[in-house]
Design a protein around this motif. Structure first.
Motif, PDB file in Angstrom:
ATOM      1  N   THR A 170      43.851  46.404  64.429  1.00  0.00           N
ATOM      2  CA  THR A 170      44.905  47.368  64.116  1.00  0.00           C
ATOM      3  C   THR A 170      44.694  48.702  64.819  1.00  0.00           C
ATOM      4  OG1 THR A 170      43.736  48.101  62.118  1.00  0.00           O
ATOM      5  CG2 THR A 170      45.367  46.328  61.860  1.00  0.00           C
ATOM      6  N   ARG A 171      43.477  49.013  65.205  1.00  0.00           N
ATOM      7  CA  ARG A 171      43.192  50.285  65.888  1.00  0.00           C
ATOM      8  C   ARG A 171      43.335  50.183  67.400  1.00  0.00           C
ATOM      9  NH1 ARG A 171      37.521  51.494  63.469  1.00  0.00           N
ATOM     10  NH2 ARG A 171      38.006  50.245  61.670  1.00  0.00           N
ATOM     11  N   ASP A 172      42.864  49.069  67.964  1.00  0.00           N
ATOM     12  CA  ASP A 172      42.767  49.011  69.418  1.00  0.00           C
ATOM     13  C   ASP A 172      43.351  47.745  70.042  1.00  0.00           C
ATOM     14  OD1 ASP A 172      40.942  47.113  68.605  1.00  0.00           O
ATOM     15  OD2 ASP A 172      39.189  48.246  69.233  1.00  0.00           O
ATOM     16  N   GLY A 173      43.863  46.833  69.235  1.00  0.00           N
ATOM     17  CA  GLY A 173      44.441  45.604  69.762  1.00  0.00           C
ATOM     18  C   GLY A 173      43.432  44.581  70.237  1.00  0.00           C
ATOM     19  N   GLU A 174      42.136  44.828  69.968  1.00  0.00           N
ATOM     20  CA  GLU A 174      41.095  43.900  70.418  1.00  0.00           C
ATOM     21  C   GLU A 174      41.153  42.609  69.610  1.00  0.00           C
ATOM     22  OE1 GLU A 174      36.432  44.042  71.822  1.00  0.00           O
ATOM     23  OE2 GLU A 174      37.140  45.583  70.452  1.00  0.00           O
ATOM     24  N   ASP A 175      40.864  41.509  70.263  1.00  0.00           N
ATOM     25  CA  ASP A 175      40.894  40.186  69.656  1.00  0.00           C
ATOM     26  C   ASP A 175      39.790  40.028  68.603  1.00  0.00           C
ATOM     27  OD1 ASP A 175      41.853  37.237  69.925  1.00  0.00           O
ATOM     28  OD2 ASP A 175      39.662  37.121  70.060  1.00  0.00           O
ATOM     29  N   PHE A 176      40.140  39.393  67.486  1.00  0.00           N
ATOM     30  CA  PHE A 176      39.192  39.165  66.391  1.00  0.00           C
ATOM     31  C   PHE A 176      37.909  38.490  66.873  1.00  0.00           C
ATOM     32  CE2 PHE A 176      37.569  36.023  63.326  1.00  0.00           C
ATOM     33  CZ  PHE A 176      37.098  36.876  62.342  1.00  0.00           C
ATOM     34  N   TYR A 177      38.044  37.441  67.676  1.00  0.00           N
ATOM     35  CA  TYR A 177      36.862  36.688  68.093  1.00  0.00           C
ATOM     36  C   TYR A 177      35.987  37.467  69.070  1.00  0.00           C
ATOM     37  CZ  TYR A 177      38.634  32.840  65.420  1.00  0.00           C
ATOM     38  OH  TYR A 177      39.064  32.058  64.374  1.00  0.00           O
ATOM     39  N   ALA A 178      36.587  38.349  69.854  1.00  0.00           N
ATOM     40  CA  ALA A 178      35.788  39.214  70.732  1.00  0.00           C
ATOM     41  C   ALA A 178      34.957  40.184  69.898  1.00  0.00           C
ATOM     42  CB  ALA A 178      36.695  39.976  71.691  1.00  0.00           C
ATOM     43  N   VAL A 179      35.561  40.760  68.873  1.00  0.00           N
ATOM     44  CA  VAL A 179      34.836  41.694  68.005  1.00  0.00           C
ATOM     45  C   VAL A 179      33.756  40.951  67.224  1.00  0.00           C
ATOM     46  CG1 VAL A 179      35.038  43.290  66.051  1.00  0.00           C
ATOM     47  CG2 VAL A 179      36.791  43.279  67.844  1.00  0.00           C
ATOM     48  N   LEU A 180      34.096  39.801  66.661  1.00  0.00           N
ATOM     49  CA  LEU A 180      33.117  39.027  65.910  1.00  0.00           C
ATOM     50  C   LEU A 180      31.938  38.642  66.797  1.00  0.00           C
ATOM     51  CD1 LEU A 180      32.191  37.544  63.358  1.00  0.00           C
ATOM     52  CD2 LEU A 180      33.555  35.587  64.121  1.00  0.00           C
ATOM     53  N   SER A 181      32.211  38.179  68.011  1.00  0.00           N
ATOM     54  CA  SER A 181      31.134  37.800  68.932  1.00  0.00           C
ATOM     55  C   SER A 181      30.223  38.984  69.218  1.00  0.00           C
ATOM     56  CB  SER A 181      31.724  37.276  70.245  1.00  0.00           C
ATOM     57  OG  SER A 181      32.429  36.079  70.036  1.00  0.00           O
ATOM     58  N   ARG A 182      30.825  40.144  69.479  1.00  0.00           N
ATOM     59  CA  ARG A 182      30.027  41.346  69.759  1.00  0.00           C
ATOM     60  C   ARG A 182      29.165  41.730  68.552  1.00  0.00           C
ATOM     61  NH1 ARG A 182      33.914  44.784  70.897  1.00  0.00           N
ATOM     62  NH2 ARG A 182      33.926  45.816  68.872  1.00  0.00           N
ATOM     63  N   CYS A 183      29.752  41.730  67.371  1.00  0.00           N
ATOM     64  CA  CYS A 183      29.008  42.095  66.161  1.00  0.00           C
ATOM     65  C   CYS A 183      27.898  41.098  65.861  1.00  0.00           C
ATOM     66  CB  CYS A 183      29.957  42.209  64.968  1.00  0.00           C
ATOM     67  SG  CYS A 183      31.096  43.609  65.054  1.00  0.00           S
ATOM     68  N   MET A 184      28.190  39.815  66.008  1.00  0.00           N
ATOM     69  CA  MET A 184      27.157  38.799  65.789  1.00  0.00           C
ATOM     70  C   MET A 184      26.015  38.980  66.780  1.00  0.00           C
ATOM     71  SD  MET A 184      29.346  35.339  64.925  1.00  0.00           S
ATOM     72  CE  MET A 184      27.859  34.316  64.763  1.00  0.00           C
ATOM     73  N   GLY A 185      26.341  39.246  68.036  1.00  0.00           N
ATOM     74  CA  GLY A 185      25.316  39.463  69.047  1.00  0.00           C
ATOM     75  C   GLY A 185      24.440  40.663  68.729  1.00  0.00           C
ATOM     76  N   GLU A 186      25.064  41.751  68.286  1.00  0.00           N
ATOM     77  CA  GLU A 186      24.303  42.947  67.918  1.00  0.00           C
ATOM     78  C   GLU A 186      23.341  42.648  66.774  1.00  0.00           C
ATOM     79  OE1 GLU A 186      27.401  45.728  66.995  1.00  0.00           O
ATOM     80  OE2 GLU A 186      27.858  46.131  69.096  1.00  0.00           O
ATOM     81  N   GLN A 187      23.798  41.880  65.811  1.00  0.00           N
ATOM     82  CA  GLN A 187      22.969  41.628  64.631  1.00  0.00           C
ATOM     83  C   GLN A 187      21.972  40.492  64.835  1.00  0.00           C
ATOM     84  OE1 GLN A 187      26.522  43.141  61.815  1.00  0.00           O
ATOM     85  NE2 GLN A 187      24.977  41.973  60.752  1.00  0.00           N
ATOM     86  N   ALA A 188      22.284  39.557  65.700  1.00  0.00           N
ATOM     87  CA  ALA A 188      21.355  38.448  65.964  1.00  0.00           C
ATOM     88  C   ALA A 188      20.374  38.787  67.083  1.00  0.00           C
ATOM     89  CB  ALA A 188      22.135  37.184  66.331  1.00  0.00           C
ATOM     90  N   GLY A 189      20.704  39.784  67.893  1.00  0.00           N
ATOM     91  CA  GLY A 189      19.828  40.162  68.991  1.00  0.00           C
ATOM     92  C   GLY A 189      19.915  39.248  70.201  1.00  0.00           C
ATOM     93  N   VAL A 190      20.992  38.462  70.274  1.00  0.00           N
ATOM     94  CA  VAL A 190      21.227  37.584  71.417  1.00  0.00           C
ATOM     95  C   VAL A 190      22.727  37.616  71.733  1.00  0.00           C
ATOM     96  CG1 VAL A 190      19.311  36.014  70.897  1.00  0.00           C
ATOM     97  CG2 VAL A 190      21.580  35.540  69.986  1.00  0.00           C
ATOM     98  N   GLN A 191      23.063  37.213  72.940  1.00  0.00           N
ATOM     99  CA  GLN A 191      24.473  37.164  73.300  1.00  0.00           C
ATOM    100  C   GLN A 191      25.156  36.042  72.545  1.00  0.00           C
ATOM    101  OE1 GLN A 191      25.249  36.891  77.482  1.00  0.00           O
ATOM    102  NE2 GLN A 191      27.412  37.249  77.230  1.00  0.00           N
ATOM    103  N   VAL A 192      26.339  36.331  71.999  1.00  0.00           N
ATOM    104  CA  VAL A 192      27.105  35.349  71.227  1.00  0.00           C
ATOM    105  C   VAL A 192      28.523  35.333  71.769  1.00  0.00           C
ATOM    106  CG1 VAL A 192      28.023  34.770  68.951  1.00  0.00           C
ATOM    107  CG2 VAL A 192      25.733  35.761  69.152  1.00  0.00           C
ATOM    108  N   ARG A 193      29.067  34.130  71.870  1.00  0.00           N
ATOM    109  CA  ARG A 193      30.474  34.003  72.240  1.00  0.00           C
ATOM    110  C   ARG A 193      31.119  32.970  71.326  1.00  0.00           C
ATOM    111  NH1 ARG A 193      34.688  32.152  74.658  1.00  0.00           N
ATOM    112  NH2 ARG A 193      35.866  33.107  76.319  1.00  0.00           N
ATOM    113  N   ILE A 194      31.935  33.456  70.425  1.00  0.00           N
ATOM    114  CA  ILE A 194      32.721  32.590  69.558  1.00  0.00           C
ATOM    115  C   ILE A 194      34.111  32.519  70.203  1.00  0.00           C
ATOM    116  CG2 ILE A 194      33.737  32.258  67.269  1.00  0.00           C
ATOM    117  CD1 ILE A 194      30.750  32.068  67.142  1.00  0.00           C
ATOM    118  N   ALA A 195      34.457  31.379  70.735  1.00  0.00           N
ATOM    119  CA  ALA A 195      35.737  31.237  71.426  1.00  0.00           C
ATOM    120  C   ALA A 195      36.821  30.854  70.437  1.00  0.00           C
ATOM    121  CB  ALA A 195      35.622  30.189  72.529  1.00  0.00           C
ATOM    122  N   GLY A 196      37.731  31.754  70.214  1.00  0.00           N
ATOM    123  CA  GLY A 196      38.799  31.504  69.248  1.00  0.00           C
ATOM    124  C   GLY A 196      40.095  31.118  69.840  1.00  0.00           C
TER     125      GLY A 196
END
Length: 106
Positions: free
Chosen positions: A80-106
């Motif tokens: 709602t703020r920036d139009g960014e895709d849910f799965y892109a944000v989720l992947s980034r957040c998961m990567g930050e918290q897991a300490g590895v690159q994550v890509r959840i393809a939605g």
């Protein structure tokens, strides 16, 4: 959008998310809670919460880096703020918290 239509869309997306999480090779646990809530927990004890917010007609994501709100738009869930895709944000957040690159393809 009426409540019933929103809940059907959100439930379908959360079920889709569960299948994508099952296929993800990153180390984390997740639990489905009542009311359309998914709680992801990482080895370091941090969590990400994804839930349906019916009153706002949004899916909300709460992560260590902040809170994000997404609305259905043309077959996707967009921020709602920036139009960014849910799965892109989720992947980034998961990567930050897991300490590895994550890509959840939605």
């Amino acid at each position: 959008m009426d409540e019933a239509r929103f809940n059907a869309l959100a439930d379908a997306e959360l079920a889709r998310l569960e299948a994508l999480l099952d296929a993800c090779d990153v180390e984390f646990d997740y639990e489905v809670k009542p009311g359309g809530v998914l709680e992801l927990e990482f080895d370091n004890g941090t969590k990400i919460i994804v839930n349906r917010h019916t009153a706002a007609r949004e899916i909300w994501l709460a992560a260590k880096s902040g809170g994000f709100h997404f609305r259905p738009q043309e077959g996707r869930w967009v921020g709602t703020r920036d139009g960014e895709d849910f799965y892109a944000v989720l992947s980034r957040c998961m990567g930050e918290q897991a300490g590895v690159q994550v890509r959840i393809a939605g």
